[in-house]
Design a protein around this motif. Structure first.
Motif, PDB file in Angstrom:
ATOM      1  N   PRO A  19       0.445   5.308 -10.369  1.00  0.00           N
ATOM      2  CA  PRO A  19       0.763   4.594  -9.130  1.00  0.00           C
ATOM      3  C   PRO A  19       2.094   5.042  -8.526  1.00  0.00           C
ATOM      4  N   ASP A  20       2.239   4.823  -7.227  1.00  0.00           N
ATOM      5  CA  ASP A  20       3.450   5.175  -6.485  1.00  0.00           C
ATOM      6  C   ASP A  20       4.132   3.888  -6.030  1.00  0.00           C
ATOM      7  N   SER A  32       1.192   1.601  -4.516  1.00  0.00           N
ATOM      8  CA  SER A  32      -0.044   2.231  -4.053  1.00  0.00           C
ATOM      9  C   SER A  32      -0.704   2.937  -5.226  1.00  0.00           C
ATOM     10  N   PHE A  33      -2.026   2.766  -5.329  1.00  0.00           N
ATOM     11  CA  PHE A  33      -2.774   3.442  -6.376  1.00  0.00           C
ATOM     12  C   PHE A  33      -4.217   3.597  -5.937  1.00  0.00           C
ATOM     13  N   CYS A  56      -5.732   1.365  -3.023  1.00  0.00           N
ATOM     14  CA  CYS A  56      -5.310  -0.023  -3.193  1.00  0.00           C
ATOM     15  C   CYS A  56      -3.808  -0.139  -3.008  1.00  0.00           C
ATOM     16  N   THR A  57      -3.353  -1.303  -2.520  1.00  0.00           N
ATOM     17  CA  THR A  57      -1.936  -1.573  -2.332  1.00  0.00           C
ATOM     18  C   THR A  57      -1.642  -2.977  -2.819  1.00  0.00           C
ATOM     19  N   SER A  79      -9.073  -8.360  -7.748  1.00  0.00           N
ATOM     20  CA  SER A  79      -9.657  -9.051  -6.603  1.00  0.00           C
ATOM     21  C   SER A  79      -8.601  -9.125  -5.519  1.00  0.00           C
ATOM     22  N   GLY A  80      -9.059  -9.116  -4.287  1.00  0.00           N
ATOM     23  CA  GLY A  80      -8.117  -9.158  -3.170  1.00  0.00           C
ATOM     24  C   GLY A  80      -8.836  -9.160  -1.844  1.00  0.00           C
ATOM     25  N   ASP A  81      -8.081  -8.892  -0.793  1.00  0.00           N
ATOM     26  CA  ASP A  81      -8.615  -8.834   0.568  1.00  0.00           C
ATOM     27  C   ASP A  81      -9.011  -7.401   0.888  1.00  0.00           C
ATOM     28  N   LEU A  82     -10.017  -7.258   1.720  1.00  0.00           N
ATOM     29  CA  LEU A  82     -10.409  -5.949   2.212  1.00  0.00           C
ATOM     30  C   LEU A  82      -9.804  -5.780   3.596  1.00  0.00           C
ATOM     31  N   ARG A  83      -9.055  -4.699   3.760  1.00  0.00           N
ATOM     32  CA  ARG A  83      -8.453  -4.411   5.068  1.00  0.00           C
ATOM     33  C   ARG A  83      -8.771  -2.983   5.445  1.00  0.00           C
ATOM     34  N   GLN A  84      -9.170  -2.802   6.675  1.00  0.00           N
ATOM     35  CA  GLN A  84      -9.532  -1.479   7.164  1.00  0.00           C
ATOM     36  C   GLN A  84      -8.394  -0.944   8.016  1.00  0.00           C
ATOM     37  N   GLU A  85      -7.972   0.282   7.715  1.00  0.00           N
ATOM     38  CA  GLU A  85      -6.967   0.940   8.531  1.00  0.00           C
ATOM     39  C   GLU A  85      -7.662   1.919   9.453  1.00  0.00           C
TER      40      GLU A  85
END
Length: 94
Positions: A19-20, A32-33, A56-57, A79-85
């Protein structure tokens, strides 16, 4: 509130590379990974292996915690939210 507003994702897989970790000027940690999820799908009479990759962030305390635990090859369920860039359009330079 409408029940259509649900946005939850659960993924399992393997961390693809180390990861970064970055820290903003205000001191917030951002990790970030990438996660690879391997699966099989039947095509005709044969099973085909497929790999799906997810960027993932993580933010804040979760980013700090994961930075201590994750490295390339770590198995992970998250688990988390899905976000589209959506990338900005590139304009050709004349």
């Amino acid at each position: 509130m409408s029940w259509f507003a649900i946005n939850t994702v659960v993924l399992s897989g393997t961390v693809v590379r180390d990861p970064d970790m970055k820290v903003t000027q205000s001191g917030m940690a951002i990790l970030s990974f990438s996660l690879a999820h391997n699966t099989q799908r039947k095509v005709g009479t044969e099973w085909k292996d497929e790999a799906h990759y997810f960027d993932c962030t993580a933010f804040g305390k979760m980013a700090e915690h994961l930075a201590k635990k994750l490295c390339k090859g770590t198995k992970l369920i998250l688990s988390g939210d899905l976000r589209q860039e959506i990338p900005e359009p590139r304009h050709a330079v004349a």
